[in-house]
Design a protein around this motif. Structure first.
Motif, PDB file in Angstrom:
ATOM      1  N   SER A  74       1.031   8.087   7.249  1.00 54.86           N
ATOM      2  CA  SER A  74       0.722   6.734   7.710  1.00 54.86           C
ATOM      3  C   SER A  74       1.876   5.778   7.395  1.00 54.86           C
ATOM      4  O   SER A  74       2.242   4.935   8.229  1.00 54.86           O
ATOM      5  N   GLY A  75       2.454   5.922   6.203  1.00 54.90           N
ATOM      6  CA  GLY A  75       3.593   5.082   5.825  1.00 54.90           C
ATOM      7  C   GLY A  75       4.808   5.317   6.701  1.00 54.90           C
ATOM      8  O   GLY A  75       5.516   4.379   7.070  1.00 54.90           O
TER       9      GLY A  75
ATOM     10  N   VAL B 111       0.826  -1.215   0.000  1.00 51.38           N
ATOM     11  CA  VAL B 111       0.000   0.000   0.000  1.00 51.38           C
ATOM     12  C   VAL B 111       0.866   1.275   0.000  1.00 51.38           C
ATOM     13  O   VAL B 111       0.405   2.332  -0.410  1.00 51.38           O
ATOM     14  N   TYR B 112       2.114   1.154   0.420  1.00 52.66           N
ATOM     15  CA  TYR B 112       3.016   2.307   0.469  1.00 52.66           C
ATOM     16  C   TYR B 112       4.065   2.282  -0.636  1.00 52.66           C
ATOM     17  O   TYR B 112       5.079   2.949  -0.544  1.00 52.66           O
TER      18      TYR B 112
ATOM     19  N   ASP C 207      -1.838  12.235   3.867  1.00 51.03           N
ATOM     20  CA  ASP C 207      -2.261  11.333   4.945  1.00 51.03           C
ATOM     21  C   ASP C 207      -1.638   9.948   4.777  1.00 51.03           C
ATOM     22  O   ASP C 207      -1.200   9.332   5.751  1.00 51.03           O
ATOM     23  N   LYS C 208      -1.587   9.479   3.540  1.00 50.18           N
ATOM     24  CA  LYS C 208      -0.994   8.166   3.270  1.00 50.18           C
ATOM     25  C   LYS C 208       0.519   8.209   3.518  1.00 50.18           C
ATOM     26  O   LYS C 208       1.101   7.261   4.035  1.00 50.18           O
ATOM     27  N   LEU C 209       1.136   9.318   3.168  1.00 54.21           N
ATOM     28  CA  LEU C 209       2.574   9.492   3.407  1.00 54.21           C
ATOM     29  C   LEU C 209       2.886   9.413   4.897  1.00 54.21           C
ATOM     30  O   LEU C 209       3.774   8.680   5.323  1.00 54.21           O
TER      31      LEU C 209
ATOM     32  N   ASP D 286      -0.737  12.317  -1.674  1.00 55.11           N
ATOM     33  CA  ASP D 286      -1.610  11.981  -0.548  1.00 55.11           C
ATOM     34  C   ASP D 286      -0.833  12.097   0.764  1.00 55.11           C
ATOM     35  O   ASP D 286      -0.172  11.161   1.202  1.00 55.11           O
TER      36      ASP D 286
ATOM     37  N   ASP E 258       4.117   3.632  10.021  1.00 55.71           N
ATOM     38  CA  ASP E 258       4.272   2.178   9.895  1.00 55.71           C
ATOM     39  C   ASP E 258       5.747   1.790   9.810  1.00 55.71           C
ATOM     40  O   ASP E 258       6.159   0.770  10.367  1.00 55.71           O
TER      41      ASP E 258
END
Length: 70
Positions: free
Chosen positions: A51-52, A33-34, A47-49, A45, A55
């Motif tokens: 989140s990655g 996903v990342y 927010d996705k950055l 994105d 993680d």
């Protein structure tokens, strides 16, 4: 670091996701996903950055903990 002596007791280089294959260190694969096609796609994105990044930090902490338990 040792809290009394200030000496390093553990040192390790980690690389999460894509990295230069000529660099040495412990590889930690990024979840699919990342994985992005290019930097532009990565930064679209926020927010996705973030989140990655979180993680990745969690994966490194887990690896350090496992190594220290040995």
């Amino acid at each position: 670091m040792d809290s009394r002596s200030g000496e390093r007791i553990y040192v390790e280089k980690f690389m999460c996701g894509y990295h230069n294959p000529f660099m040495s260190g412990t590889d930690i694969d990024a979840p699919k996903v990342y994985r992005f096609k290019n930097k532009e796609e990565l930064f679209v994105d926020g927010d996705k950055l973030v989140s990655g990044i979180r993680d990745s930090v969690e994966a490194v902490v887990e690896k350090i903990s496992a190594n220290l338990d040995k």
